[in-house]
Structures are given as structure tokens and as C-alpha cells.
Design an enzyme around this catalytic site. Structure first.
Site, mmCIF file in Angstrom:
data_model
loop_
_atom_site.group_PDB
_atom_site.id
_atom_site.type_symbol
_atom_site.label_atom_id
_atom_site.label_comp_id
_atom_site.label_asym_id
_atom_site.label_seq_id
_atom_site.Cartn_x
_atom_site.Cartn_y
_atom_site.Cartn_z
ATOM 1 N N LYS A 114 0.831 -1.207 0.000
ATOM 2 C CA LYS A 114 0.000 0.000 0.000
ATOM 3 C C LYS A 114 0.867 1.260 0.000
ATOM 4 O O LYS A 114 0.530 2.250 -0.646
ATOM 5 C CB LYS A 114 -0.959 0.004 1.197
ATOM 6 C CG LYS A 114 -2.076 -1.021 1.044
ATOM 7 C CD LYS A 114 -3.111 -0.912 2.143
ATOM 8 C CE LYS A 114 -4.221 -1.932 1.950
ATOM 9 N NZ LYS A 114 -5.218 -1.915 3.015
ATOM 10 N N LYS A 195 -3.898 -11.443 -7.088
ATOM 11 C CA LYS A 195 -5.116 -11.659 -6.315
ATOM 12 C C LYS A 195 -6.203 -10.689 -6.777
ATOM 13 O O LYS A 195 -5.908 -9.514 -7.032
ATOM 14 C CB LYS A 195 -4.750 -11.408 -4.839
ATOM 15 C CG LYS A 195 -5.882 -11.252 -3.879
ATOM 16 C CD LYS A 195 -5.362 -10.799 -2.519
ATOM 17 C CE LYS A 195 -5.611 -9.317 -2.281
ATOM 18 N NZ LYS A 195 -6.730 -8.986 -1.408
ATOM 19 N N LYS A 198 -9.894 -4.923 -5.183
ATOM 20 C CA LYS A 198 -10.490 -3.642 -5.591
ATOM 21 C C LYS A 198 -9.447 -2.694 -6.161
ATOM 22 O O LYS A 198 -9.689 -1.951 -7.089
ATOM 23 C CB LYS A 198 -11.096 -2.941 -4.366
ATOM 24 C CG LYS A 198 -12.466 -3.408 -3.989
ATOM 25 C CD LYS A 198 -12.870 -2.883 -2.611
ATOM 26 C CE LYS A 198 -12.358 -3.752 -1.509
ATOM 27 N NZ LYS A 198 -13.074 -3.722 -0.244
HETATM 28 P P1 ADP Z 1 -9.463 -5.923 -1.282
HETATM 29 O O1 ADP Z 1 -8.147 -6.645 -1.356
HETATM 30 O O2 ADP Z 1 -10.257 -6.102 -2.514
HETATM 31 O O3 ADP Z 1 -9.311 -4.477 -0.868
HETATM 32 P P2 ADP Z 1 -10.371 -6.359 1.457
HETATM 33 O O4 ADP Z 1 -9.006 -6.040 1.954
HETATM 34 O O5 ADP Z 1 -11.463 -5.385 1.764
HETATM 35 O O6 ADP Z 1 -10.304 -6.641 -0.119
HETATM 36 O O7 ADP Z 1 -10.780 -7.798 2.012
HETATM 37 C C1 ADP Z 1 -11.908 -8.154 2.774
HETATM 38 C C2 ADP Z 1 -11.851 -9.647 3.048
HETATM 39 O O8 ADP Z 1 -11.848 -10.376 1.819
HETATM 40 C C3 ADP Z 1 -10.595 -10.097 3.797
HETATM 41 O O9 ADP Z 1 -10.901 -11.162 4.673
HETATM 42 C C4 ADP Z 1 -9.695 -10.586 2.686
HETATM 43 O O10 ADP Z 1 -8.744 -11.526 3.125
HETATM 44 C C5 ADP Z 1 -10.706 -11.225 1.757
HETATM 45 N N1 ADP Z 1 -10.210 -11.218 0.371
HETATM 46 C C6 ADP Z 1 -9.871 -10.110 -0.344
HETATM 47 N N2 ADP Z 1 -9.482 -10.448 -1.587
HETATM 48 C C7 ADP Z 1 -9.589 -11.811 -1.675
HETATM 49 C C8 ADP Z 1 -9.333 -12.751 -2.713
HETATM 50 N N3 ADP Z 1 -8.928 -12.367 -3.922
HETATM 51 N N4 ADP Z 1 -9.544 -14.065 -2.456
HETATM 52 C C9 ADP Z 1 -9.981 -14.475 -1.241
HETATM 53 N N5 ADP Z 1 -10.236 -13.628 -0.213
HETATM 54 C C10 ADP Z 1 -10.047 -12.313 -0.413
#
Ligand code: ADP
Ligand code: TRP
Length: 326
Positions: A114, A195, A198
Site C-alpha cells: 500500500k 489476487k 479492488k
Molecule cells: P481488497 O483486497 O479487494 O481491498 P479487502 O481487503 O477489503 O479486499 O478484504 C476483505 C476480506 O476479503 C478479507 O478477509 C480478505 O482476506 C478477503 N479477500 C480479499 N481479496 C480476496 C481474494 N482475492 N480471495 C480471497 N479472499 C479475499
């Protein structure tokens, strides 16, 4: 009080939920609420560590609450609340700050990623984020934390923080474990070596409230291979079809891939229809909920009352143990 084990997890209100969020975390919340004492929250204080517009935040919070409820969280079975409604999270984080060496936070890969992404805004909150996460979890004495794989390092730090506290002030906190689904890491549609996230952008994510046409269009563009399902993109699509399509279809795809003749056009078309169908009820429920934001606010207030009672008790014990009580 029940003697059920305690589960805690949070999601940041930063935008729409994608299939990674759902399959890695939210789907598990919905299952776990039936058997555990669950605290699920909207991590708004975490979300302000990244660039954001204050005008958007209230709607992002309500939207995420609507997402969680529409997807199947039942406020009678779990406490659903907003992090900032429980000031004890940030208070406990301060105490943990005074126990956590800076060097431990410097190792956090999410911080490094980040910080590289927002070079003009590497704020102390972004750095300290995992300590607040430790407070979120330990304040309810959680034994397990349902999250995607990317959060494992933060849960490991949480265990470490619990040890720092217990060693210094006496046994107080339990060391929690990560709980994964069978799909702890869903990959991006457009760039399947990364992965799904967002932060990569809309073409990388299937949002769970995407309209059926958009789902079909995004899947149609996803990279695959010549038909043996050896590429990361094809594997990701097969993972999704294992979850959303019938067993019969999935087995047909596997057999076709073995002989090198998997037709991704068919797979993508069926998968798009199956994903869209899976989320039909959710999409409708979300629209209904958003028409009545006061009802959502009521649910969040009730969740906060439950969480607050436990958090206050933990803080009283912590203050006493660290010598901040007179
Ligand atoms: P992002 O990476 O899209 O910003 P968040 O950090 O808000 O997502 O993640 C919210 C939840 O979703 C957390 O428990 C995170 O580990 C899970 N998560 C996020 N991306 C994935 C993914 N690609 N596969 C599985 N779990 C995920
Ligand atoms: N860091 C998590 C994420 O980005 C969100 C989060 C904040 C969290 N506090 C938590 C998850 C406590 C589990 C437990 O997805």
C-alpha cells in the site's frame, strides 16, 4: 454468556464486494454465525488509512452493511456493527502500540504494497493498521478469524501481540487462528497472476452486485489457454465453476481439460449464468435494504450494544493490569 467459541472479522468499507471478498470471507461469516459467537464489523477506521473522499464514506458504510445483510448475515445470530462505534478498539490499539516493536510492522507485506501504491500518503495509520486489527480481534477474545489468505500475516501479528501482552502483564488474551474457506485466494479476472482486489480496478473484479450482462462480459474477456487448463486464468475459472456450476458440468470441464480440449467459451457462458443466478436474491435484498437506511442503522446500533458490553469489560481488565486505574 454462552460457552461457544468466539469469531471476529471485519471488512473495510472501501467499495463494492467482489467474488474474492465473498468466497474468501463473507460466505464463511454466513456459515459460522450458526455455530459460534460472532462479531462482524465494518472496519471504517482501517479504511481511512487509504486515500478517500469523506463525502463517500457514509454511503460506503451503509452499502457494506446492506451487502452483508443481503448476502445472509442474520443480526439475530451475530453482532454486526461499525468499528468506530466501539471506541475501545482504538483505545486498546494504543496500549498495544506501546508493546509492539516498530520492526514487526516494517515486515508487513500489505503495508509495503500500500505504501508503494500511495507514496504521497504513507501515514502513520497505514503503518499501524495491523495493531488496530489486533485490538479488533483480541478485545472480544476471539479464537478464530475468518479471512482470506492475504490477512494471515496480520493474524500472526495479532498472536504475537497477545503474547507480548500476556508475557508482560499476565495471561489475558487468547491467540486466535485464521480460518480459511476452500478458496482463500481468488485471482484477478484480467491478470490471474494477481489476487482479485479492488485496488487493481473494475476489470479485474467480478462484483457480487454486477448485473448478469456485466458478469458475462467480464468473464468473456478473461484470459485462458489452448484448452488444457494449465494457465492461472483457466485454473481460476475452473475454481469458480466448481463453486457455482453443477457438479456434472464441472466434471465435464475437468475431463475436457485432461484431453486438452476444454472450450472456454462454453464454460464462461455457463459460469456467467450460474454466478448471476447465485446472486439474484442477494441483489434484490440489497436494493430493498438500501431503500430503508434507518432499518440498517438500527441493526448496526443493536450490534454495537452487544459488542460494546464485551469491549468495556475487556478494557476494564486491561487498564487494571497495565496499571492505568486508580
Ligand atoms: P481488497 O483486497 O479487494 O481491498 P479487502 O481487503 O477489503 O479486499 O478484504 C476483505 C476480506 O476479503 C478479507 O478477509 C480478505 O482476506 C478477503 N479477500 C480479499 N481479496 C480476496 C481474494 N482475492 N480471495 C480471497 N479472499 C479475499
Ligand atoms: N485488514 C482486513 C482487510 O483488509 C480488515 C480487518 C480489519 C479485519 N480488522 C479486522 C479482518 C479484524 C479480520 C479481523 O480485509
Amino acid at each position: 454468556m454462552t460457552n461457544k467459541q468466539t469469531i471476529v472479522s471485519g471488512i473495510q468499507p472501501t467499495g463494492r464486494l467482489h467474488l474474492g471478498n465473498y468466497l474468501g470471507a463473507l460466505k464463511n461469516f454466513i456459515k459460522l454465525q450458526n455455530d459460534y459467537q460472532c462479531y462482524f464489523f465494518i472496519a471504517d477506521y482501517h479504511s481511512i488509512t487509504e486515500n478517500y473522499n469523506p463525502k463517500d464514506k457514509p454511503q460506503q458504510i451503509l452499502n457494506l452493511a446492506a451487502d452483508m445483510l443481503a448476502a445472509g448475515l442474520n443480526p439475530k445470530k451475530c453482532a454486526l456493527f461499525v468499528q468506530s462505534d466501539i471506541p475501545a478498539h482504538t483505545e486498546l490499539a494504543w496500549i498495544f502500540n506501546c508493546l509492539t516493536p516498530i520492526s514487526y510492522l516494517e515486515r508487513m507485506t500489505q503495508y509495503k504494497d500500500k505504501a508503494a501504491r500511495q507514496k504521497e500518503n504513507i501515514n502513520v495509520g497505514l503503518f499501524d493498521y495491523p495493531v488496530l486489527q489486533a485490538a479488533d480481534i483480541l478485545i472480544y477474545h476471539a479464537t478464530a478469524v475468518p479471512v482470506g489468505q492475504d490477512q494471515d500475516q496480520h493474524v500472526e501479528l495479532t498472536r504475537q501481540v497477545a503474547r507480548f501482552f500476556n508475557n508482560r502483564f499476565g495471561q489475558t488474551f487468547t491467540e486466535p487462528k485464521s480460518l480459511h474457506t476452500e478458496t482463500p485466494k481468488i485471482m484477478s479476472l484480467a491478470d490471474p497472476d494477481k489476487k482479485m482486489s479492488k485496488s487493481l480496478g473494475d476489470n479485474h473484479c467480478l462484483y457480487i452486485d454486477d448485473e448478469p450482462k456485466i458478469i458475462a462480459a467480464k468473464l468473456a474477456k478473461a484470459p485462458t489457454d489452448s484448452g488444457d487448463a494449465k494457465s492461472a486464468g483457466a485454473k481460476n475459472l475452473l475454481t469458480l465453476s466448481k463453486i457455482f456450476s453443477s457438479e456434472k458440468l464441472y466434471n465435464q470441464y475437468l475431463a475436457a481439460a485432461k484431453s486438452g480440449g476444454l472450450r472456454y467459451g462454453d464454460l464462461k457462458k455457463n459460469l456467467a449464468a450460474d454466478i448471476a443466478a447465485h446472486f439474484t436474491d442477494y441483489r434484490q435484498a440489497k436494493q430493498t435494504l438500501l431503500k430503508n437506511p434507518d432499518q440498517i442503522r438500527k441493526v448496526l446500533a443493536a450490534g454495537a450494544r452487544v459488542a460494546s458490553a464485551v469491549a468495556k469489560k475487556t478494557m476494564a481488565e486491561v487498564r487494571e493490569k497495565i496499571g492505568i486505574s486508580y
